[in-house]
Design a protein around this motif. Structure first.
Motif, PDB file in Angstrom:
ATOM      1  N   LYS A   1       9.347  13.764  -2.906  1.00 13.59           N
ATOM      2  CA  LYS A   1       7.928  14.028  -2.615  1.00 13.59           C
ATOM      3  C   LYS A   1       7.217  12.752  -2.179  1.00 13.59           C
ATOM      4  O   LYS A   1       6.404  12.776  -1.250  1.00 13.59           O
ATOM      5  N   MET A   2       7.499  11.636  -2.853  1.00  7.68           N
ATOM      6  CA  MET A   2       6.877  10.365  -2.475  1.00  7.68           C
ATOM      7  C   MET A   2       7.280   9.982  -1.054  1.00  7.68           C
ATOM      8  O   MET A   2       6.434   9.620  -0.232  1.00  7.68           O
ATOM      9  N   ASP A   3       8.566  10.075  -0.756  1.00  6.99           N
ATOM     10  CA  ASP A   3       9.042   9.707   0.579  1.00  6.99           C
ATOM     11  C   ASP A   3       8.448  10.604   1.661  1.00  6.99           C
ATOM     12  O   ASP A   3       8.098  10.132   2.747  1.00  6.99           O
ATOM     13  N   ALA A   4       8.294  11.896   1.364  1.00  7.32           N
ATOM     14  CA  ALA A   4       7.688  12.818   2.338  1.00  7.32           C
ATOM     15  C   ALA A   4       6.227  12.444   2.573  1.00  7.32           C
ATOM     16  O   ALA A   4       5.754  12.462   3.722  1.00  7.32           O
ATOM     17  N   ARG A   5       5.512  12.094   1.509  1.00 10.40           N
ATOM     18  CA  ARG A   5       4.112  11.668   1.670  1.00 10.40           C
ATOM     19  C   ARG A   5       4.021  10.381   2.494  1.00 10.40           C
ATOM     20  O   ARG A   5       3.135  10.240   3.329  1.00 10.40           O
ATOM     21  N   LEU A   6       4.921   9.451   2.216  1.00 12.49           N
ATOM     22  CA  LEU A   6       4.924   8.203   2.987  1.00 12.49           C
ATOM     23  C   LEU A   6       5.171   8.485   4.466  1.00 12.49           C
ATOM     24  O   LEU A   6       4.519   7.902   5.334  1.00 12.49           O
ATOM     25  N   GLU A   7       6.089   9.373   4.739  1.00 10.31           N
ATOM     26  CA  GLU A   7       6.397   9.712   6.129  1.00 10.31           C
ATOM     27  C   GLU A   7       5.192  10.365   6.816  1.00 10.31           C
ATOM     28  O   GLU A   7       4.862  10.029   7.951  1.00 10.31           O
ATOM     29  N   ARG A   8       4.526  11.283   6.107  1.00 12.40           N
ATOM     30  CA  ARG A   8       3.358  11.965   6.694  1.00 12.40           C
ATOM     31  C   ARG A   8       2.191  11.003   6.932  1.00 12.40           C
ATOM     32  O   ARG A   8       1.407  11.198   7.848  1.00 12.40           O
ATOM     33  N   SER A   9       2.068   9.997   6.078  1.00 12.51           N
ATOM     34  CA  SER A   9       0.903   9.105   6.191  1.00 12.51           C
ATOM     35  C   SER A   9       1.167   7.864   7.031  1.00 12.51           C
ATOM     36  O   SER A   9       0.244   7.093   7.288  1.00 12.51           O
ATOM     37  N   ALA A  10       2.382   7.679   7.492  1.00 17.91           N
ATOM     38  CA  ALA A  10       2.730   6.474   8.248  1.00 17.91           C
ATOM     39  C   ALA A  10       1.789   6.290   9.439  1.00 17.91           C
ATOM     40  O   ALA A  10       1.642   7.181  10.271  1.00 17.91           O
ATOM     41  N   GLY A  11       1.134   5.152   9.479  1.00 15.76           N
ATOM     42  CA  GLY A  11       0.264   4.809  10.599  1.00 15.76           C
ATOM     43  C   GLY A  11      -1.040   5.568  10.669  1.00 15.76           C
ATOM     44  O   GLY A  11      -1.771   5.454  11.654  1.00 15.76           O
ATOM     45  N   ALA A  12      -1.371   6.350   9.658  1.00 10.01           N
ATOM     46  CA  ALA A  12      -2.560   7.206   9.701  1.00 10.01           C
ATOM     47  C   ALA A  12      -3.836   6.430  10.020  1.00 10.01           C
ATOM     48  O   ALA A  12      -4.713   6.951  10.705  1.00 10.01           O
ATOM     49  N   TRP A  13      -3.946   5.201   9.567  1.00 10.22           N
ATOM     50  CA  TRP A  13      -5.180   4.432   9.771  1.00 10.22           C
ATOM     51  C   TRP A  13      -5.138   3.545  11.011  1.00 10.22           C
ATOM     52  O   TRP A  13      -6.095   2.828  11.298  1.00 10.22           O
ATOM     53  N   ARG A  14      -4.055   3.571  11.752  1.00 12.41           N
ATOM     54  CA  ARG A  14      -3.920   2.894  13.053  1.00 12.41           C
ATOM     55  C   ARG A  14      -4.360   1.423  13.035  1.00 12.41           C
ATOM     56  O   ARG A  14      -5.016   0.955  13.948  1.00 12.41           O
ATOM     57  N   GLY A  15      -4.009   0.718  11.969  1.00 10.80           N
ATOM     58  CA  GLY A  15      -4.273  -0.723  11.928  1.00 10.80           C
ATOM     59  C   GLY A  15      -5.645  -1.136  11.444  1.00 10.80           C
ATOM     60  O   GLY A  15      -5.976  -2.329  11.468  1.00 10.80           O
ATOM     61  N   ALA A  16      -6.481  -0.203  11.023  1.00  9.23           N
ATOM     62  CA  ALA A  16      -7.812  -0.570  10.519  1.00  9.23           C
ATOM     63  C   ALA A  16      -7.660  -1.575   9.372  1.00  9.23           C
ATOM     64  O   ALA A  16      -6.699  -1.546   8.624  1.00  9.23           O
ATOM     65  N   THR A  17      -8.608  -2.472   9.247  1.00 10.01           N
ATOM     66  CA  THR A  17      -8.584  -3.491   8.205  1.00 10.01           C
ATOM     67  C   THR A  17      -9.071  -2.892   6.885  1.00 10.01           C
ATOM     68  O   THR A  17     -10.023  -2.119   6.862  1.00 10.01           O
TER      69      THR A  17
ATOM     70  N   GLY B   1      -0.804   2.515   7.367  1.00 11.53           N
ATOM     71  CA  GLY B   1      -1.231   2.042   8.677  1.00 11.53           C
ATOM     72  C   GLY B   1      -2.454   1.151   8.624  1.00 11.53           C
ATOM     73  O   GLY B   1      -3.118   0.938   9.636  1.00 11.53           O
ATOM     74  N   LEU B   2      -2.763   0.610   7.468  1.00 13.72           N
ATOM     75  CA  LEU B   2      -3.896  -0.306   7.318  1.00 13.72           C
ATOM     76  C   LEU B   2      -3.418  -1.741   7.436  1.00 13.72           C
ATOM     77  O   LEU B   2      -2.260  -2.056   7.172  1.00 13.72           O
ATOM     78  N   THR B   3      -4.323  -2.628   7.822  1.00 14.80           N
ATOM     79  CA  THR B   3      -4.044  -4.053   7.852  1.00 14.80           C
ATOM     80  C   THR B   3      -4.730  -4.669   6.644  1.00 14.80           C
ATOM     81  O   THR B   3      -5.961  -4.803   6.631  1.00 14.80           O
ATOM     82  N   PRO B   4      -3.951  -5.012   5.617  1.00 14.33           N
ATOM     83  CA  PRO B   4      -4.560  -5.576   4.411  1.00 14.33           C
ATOM     84  C   PRO B   4      -5.157  -6.961   4.680  1.00 14.33           C
ATOM     85  O   PRO B   4      -4.600  -7.753   5.422  1.00 14.33           O
ATOM     86  N   THR B   5      -6.311  -7.202   4.088  1.00 14.48           N
ATOM     87  CA  THR B   5      -6.947  -8.502   4.209  1.00 14.48           C
ATOM     88  C   THR B   5      -7.459  -8.912   2.843  1.00 14.48           C
ATOM     89  O   THR B   5      -7.763  -8.038   2.029  1.00 14.48           O
ATOM     90  N   PRO B   6      -7.594 -10.146   2.485  1.00  7.55           N
ATOM     91  CA  PRO B   6      -7.142 -11.295   3.259  1.00  7.55           C
ATOM     92  C   PRO B   6      -5.637 -11.474   3.113  1.00  7.55           C
ATOM     93  O   PRO B   6      -5.045 -10.989   2.155  1.00  7.55           O
ATOM     94  N   PRO B   7      -5.035 -12.188   4.062  1.00  7.95           N
ATOM     95  CA  PRO B   7      -3.602 -12.438   3.933  1.00  7.95           C
ATOM     96  C   PRO B   7      -3.355 -13.427   2.793  1.00  7.95           C
ATOM     97  O   PRO B   7      -4.247 -14.165   2.393  1.00  7.95           O
ATOM     98  N   GLY B   8      -2.163 -13.436   2.299  1.00  4.67           N
ATOM     99  CA  GLY B   8      -1.802 -14.353   1.226  1.00  4.67           C
ATOM    100  C   GLY B   8      -0.998 -13.627   0.180  1.00  4.67           C
ATOM    101  O   GLY B   8      -1.025 -12.403   0.091  1.00  4.67           O
ATOM    102  N   PRO B   9      -0.276 -14.365  -0.639  1.00  2.00           N
ATOM    103  CA  PRO B   9       0.611 -13.747  -1.613  1.00  2.00           C
ATOM    104  C   PRO B   9      -0.062 -13.374  -2.920  1.00  2.00           C
ATOM    105  O   PRO B   9      -1.070 -13.969  -3.315  1.00  2.00           O
ATOM    106  N   GLY B  10       0.502 -12.378  -3.586  1.00  2.00           N
ATOM    107  CA  GLY B  10       0.107 -12.036  -4.952  1.00  2.00           C
ATOM    108  C   GLY B  10      -1.322 -11.546  -5.108  1.00  2.00           C
ATOM    109  O   GLY B  10      -1.982 -11.167  -4.146  1.00  2.00           O
ATOM    110  N   PHE B  11      -1.768 -11.573  -6.346  1.00  3.19           N
ATOM    111  CA  PHE B  11      -3.128 -11.166  -6.655  1.00  3.19           C
ATOM    112  C   PHE B  11      -4.041 -12.386  -6.588  1.00  3.19           C
ATOM    113  O   PHE B  11      -3.714 -13.439  -7.124  1.00  3.19           O
ATOM    114  N   GLN B  12      -5.169 -12.227  -5.903  1.00  2.00           N
ATOM    115  CA  GLN B  12      -6.077 -13.345  -5.665  1.00  2.00           C
ATOM    116  C   GLN B  12      -7.502 -12.907  -5.978  1.00  2.00           C
ATOM    117  O   GLN B  12      -7.863 -11.767  -5.747  1.00  2.00           O
TER     118      GLN B  12
END
Length: 190
Positions: A135-151, A176-187
């Motif tokens: 079920k998780m994998d099917a949801r991931l497949e359905r939602s892939a790219g849904a946000w088309r790179g929005a930040t 399909g989101l672009t996470p911001t800000p870039p950088g590792p871990g929790f900040q």
């Protein structure tokens, strides 16, 4: 009919599911998704909180504080935990013959799959675990790219964000989101 009854009695009944106790809200989700309801002897006191995804399944089940007394009163065969229960508690419960399975920190979906399989195996519920993963994998497949790179910016109530190397970062990217800000871990975020 007598032959069928005899054959079934020789085959034996399926082993009963282990009596399961969950120690924290994260573990609650695994227990609620994988264990037969009748085998759940306790969930954390946060199992029915508004931010508990499977809170509707928790209705009517016993909620227990994370104390040795409460755990022993529940008589579990298996304890599932992510962060709940300090090392002394865990040592005492294991000393009494109770199996403890700890959910590992997952920083990607492979880690989530491994955790589901670990908990499902401890409960002898591998088929249910694979169904949850499916079920998780099917949801991931359905939602892939849904946000088309929005930040997107994820912020915890305490003012932190999850950067590269966190599951939150992977979830945002999978949608399909672009996470911001870039950088590792929790900040911290100002």
């Amino acid at each position: 009919i007598a032959a069928l009854v005899a054959a079934l009695s020789v085959a034996g009944a399926a082993p009963a599911a282990p009596r399961v106790l969950s120690l924290d809200q994260c573990a609650d989700q695994y227990v609620l998704a994988l264990s037969p309801r009748a085998a759940i002897v306790g969930l954390s006191t946060r199992a029915n909180d508004p931010d508990s995804r499977l809170r509707d399944l928790a209705r009517g089940l016993p909620l227990r504080r994370t104390t040795l007394e409460s755990a022993l009163a529940a008589r579990p065969d298996l304890v599932v935990r992510y962060w709940g229960g300090d090392p002394r508690f865990i040592a005492q419960i294991e000393k009494r013959g109770v199996r403890v399975v700890t959910i590992e920190d997952a920083s990607d979906f492979g880690g989530v799959r491994a955790n589901v399989r670990r908990v499902a195996a401890a409960m002898d519920r591998q088929a249910q675990g694979e169904a949850v993963i499916g079920k998780m994998d099917a949801r991931l497949e359905r939602s892939a790219g849904a946000w088309r790179g929005a930040t997107a910016l994820y912020i915890t109530p305490g003012g932190f964000t999850g950067g590269e190397g966190t599951l939150v970062h992977q979830i945002l990217k999978a949608a399909g989101l672009t996470p911001t800000p870039p950088g590792p871990g929790f900040q911290p975020i100002s």
